[in-house]
Design an enzyme around this catalytic site. Structure first.
Site, short mmCIF file in Angstrom:
data_model
loop_
_atom_site.label_atom_id
_atom_site.label_comp_id
_atom_site.label_asym_id
_atom_site.label_seq_id
_atom_site.Cartn_x
_atom_site.Cartn_y
_atom_site.Cartn_z
N THR A 1 -23.60 28.51 8.66
CA THR A 1 -23.07 29.55 9.55
C THR A 1 -23.13 30.90 8.86
O THR A 1 -23.72 31.02 7.77
CB THR A 1 -21.65 29.14 10.04
OG1 THR A 1 -21.23 30.08 11.03
CG2 THR A 1 -20.62 29.09 8.93
N TYR B 1 -13.98 30.88 22.17
CA TYR B 1 -13.13 29.78 22.64
C TYR B 1 -11.68 29.92 22.16
O TYR B 1 -10.85 29.05 22.40
CB TYR B 1 -13.70 28.42 22.20
CG TYR B 1 -14.11 28.38 20.76
CD1 TYR B 1 -13.19 28.21 19.74
CD2 TYR B 1 -15.46 28.56 20.42
CE1 TYR B 1 -13.58 28.22 18.42
CE2 TYR B 1 -15.86 28.55 19.10
CZ TYR B 1 -14.92 28.38 18.11
OH TYR B 1 -15.31 28.38 16.80
N SER C 1 -15.77 22.74 12.50
CA SER C 1 -16.79 21.70 12.37
C SER C 1 -16.30 20.44 11.67
O SER C 1 -16.64 19.33 12.10
CB SER C 1 -18.02 22.26 11.64
OG SER C 1 -18.60 23.26 12.42
N ARG D 1 -24.76 47.59 23.07
CA ARG D 1 -24.39 48.99 22.85
C ARG D 1 -25.41 49.69 21.94
O ARG D 1 -25.53 50.90 21.96
CB ARG D 1 -22.99 49.08 22.25
CG ARG D 1 -22.84 48.45 20.87
CD ARG D 1 -21.43 48.57 20.36
NE ARG D 1 -21.25 47.85 19.10
CZ ARG D 1 -20.11 47.78 18.46
NH1 ARG D 1 -19.04 48.37 18.93
NH2 ARG D 1 -20.03 47.11 17.33
N LYS E 1 -27.66 31.97 7.97
CA LYS E 1 -28.62 31.33 8.88
C LYS E 1 -30.07 31.75 8.65
O LYS E 1 -30.98 30.97 8.88
CB LYS E 1 -28.21 31.59 10.34
CG LYS E 1 -26.98 30.79 10.76
CD LYS E 1 -26.68 31.00 12.23
CE LYS E 1 -25.51 30.14 12.67
NZ LYS E 1 -25.28 30.21 14.13
N GLY F 1 -26.60 37.42 16.23
CA GLY F 1 -27.25 36.16 15.87
C GLY F 1 -27.29 35.17 17.01
O GLY F 1 -28.34 34.56 17.30
N ASN G 1 -29.28 26.51 11.68
CA ASN G 1 -27.85 26.18 11.57
C ASN G 1 -27.62 24.74 11.12
O ASN G 1 -26.47 24.34 10.94
CB ASN G 1 -27.08 26.49 12.87
CG ASN G 1 -27.26 25.41 13.92
OD1 ASN G 1 -28.23 24.65 13.89
ND2 ASN G 1 -26.34 25.34 14.85
N LEU H 1 -18.84 32.97 24.94
CA LEU H 1 -19.07 32.17 23.74
C LEU H 1 -17.79 31.98 22.92
O LEU H 1 -17.67 31.06 22.12
CB LEU H 1 -20.15 32.83 22.86
CG LEU H 1 -21.57 32.28 23.01
CD1 LEU H 1 -22.06 32.34 24.43
CD2 LEU H 1 -22.54 33.03 22.10
N GLY I 1 -16.37 28.98 25.22
CA GLY I 1 -17.45 28.44 24.39
C GLY I 1 -17.13 27.16 23.63
O GLY I 1 -17.91 26.76 22.76
#
Ligand code: NAP
Length: 272
Positions: free
Chosen positions: A62, A212, A17, A151, A66, A129, A87, A210, A233
């Protein structure tokens, strides 16, 4: 003195970020800095209070804060309230405001890949989340149906009930029809890059991971092998940050800086 923004998490060392926001500040000539704050769970509320009193303007939140952030702010935007997770915090005058930009980040990343959830069947793998935001935004944006596959069926049921979708045990996804399949588990993330949470994907669908890091995950490789398109992501990460920037600065970042940031983040990830 420069305005201060940042991201609060625990641990926080890996966060990208600061790269995104500091590039945005430079591009838009904003006198501000964005830093990482490693805050233990028991210190979160107190630290937010101190930051606010010291004039910090905004904080991204994060893992694992959250939900605590949701309980801490004075005002909540509807999406954050519906997914029970914050967030992005904006400190403003006498009040603190909580937002959740993960859902819109996901939708914009799909749009960037030429995809829409409208009237489409969505399969989401995982029940953590991130699934709350992804599943909820798919419902809000007109998906035909959304199914959460996990699962742990009890966890899937809790999320599905909260966001108004259906759910099933993980391997049941093979018996369902879907147009878009989303990996929202950490399986395949660096350094365990050979792992994949499932072993087949339908042909002709769109697969969104999601994760990366690595740039091409095992999930994406599986999708391509099965005749489907896939994306990671990274654009989701960028667009959720852009939404936070818009909340704080009132500026919608343009595509020129978006592409520069995308390139820089890939360089940073390859350096690691
Ligand atoms: P989380 O809350 O820890 O949830 C992870 C989920 O994955 C849980 O449902 C967990 O199941 C499941 N899972 C873990 N290992 C599994 C396995 N071996 N097989 C099947 N399911 C497994 O994590 P999160 O915050 O939702 O994040 C999920 C992933 O998305 C992470 O990789 C994160 O980095 C990524 N993410 C990316 C962005 C972005 O902007 N690109 C944003 C948010 C998250 P159990 O509960 O049974 O353990």
């Amino acid at each position: 003195m420069s305005n201060i923004y940042g991201v609060a998490g625990h641990p926080i060392g890996h966060s990208l970020s600061p790269v995104i926001h500091n590039m945005l500040f430079e591009y838009y000539n904003i006198d501000a800095v964005y830093e990482k704050f490693d805050i233990a769970p028991q210190d979160f509320e107190n630290t937010m209070d101190i930051m606010w009193k010291q004039g910090v303007k905004g904080i991204n939140v994060t893992i694992p804060h959250k939900v605590k952030a949701l309980e801490t702010v004075d005002c909540l935007e509807p999406f954050a309230l519906s997914v029970r997770s914050v967030n992005t915090i904006r400190f403003d005058g006498n009040k603190t405001y909580g937002y959740n930009t993960d859902g819109i980040g996901f939708i914009k990343a799909l749009e960037k890949a030429g995809q829409s959830v409208e009237n489409r069947k969505i399969a989401i793998l995982g029940a953590g989340g991130a699934v709350n935001s992804v599943a909820k935004i798919c419902m809000l944006k007109g998906a035909e149906n959304v199914t959460i596959f996990a699962r742990n069926i009890e966890k899937a049921q809790i999320v599905a009930e909260k966001v108004g979708t259906s759910c099933a045990i993980l391997n049941e996804y093979k018996n369902y029809d879907y147009d878009i399949i989303v990996n929202a588990t950490p399986v395949g993330m660096f350094p365990n890059t050979e792992e994949c949470v499932i072993d087949e994907i339908k042909s002709g669908v769109f697969a969104f991971d999601l994760i990366y890091n690595p740039e091409k995950t095992s999930f994406m490789k599986l999708a391509e092998k099965c005749g489907s398109k896939a994306e990671n992501g990274l654009w989701m990460l960028i667009y959720q940050a852009f939404e936070a920037f818009k909340i704080w600065q009132g500026i919608n970042p343009d595509e020129i800086i978006a592409e520069k940031i995308y390139k820089r983040l890939n360089e940073v990830l390859n350096e690691k």
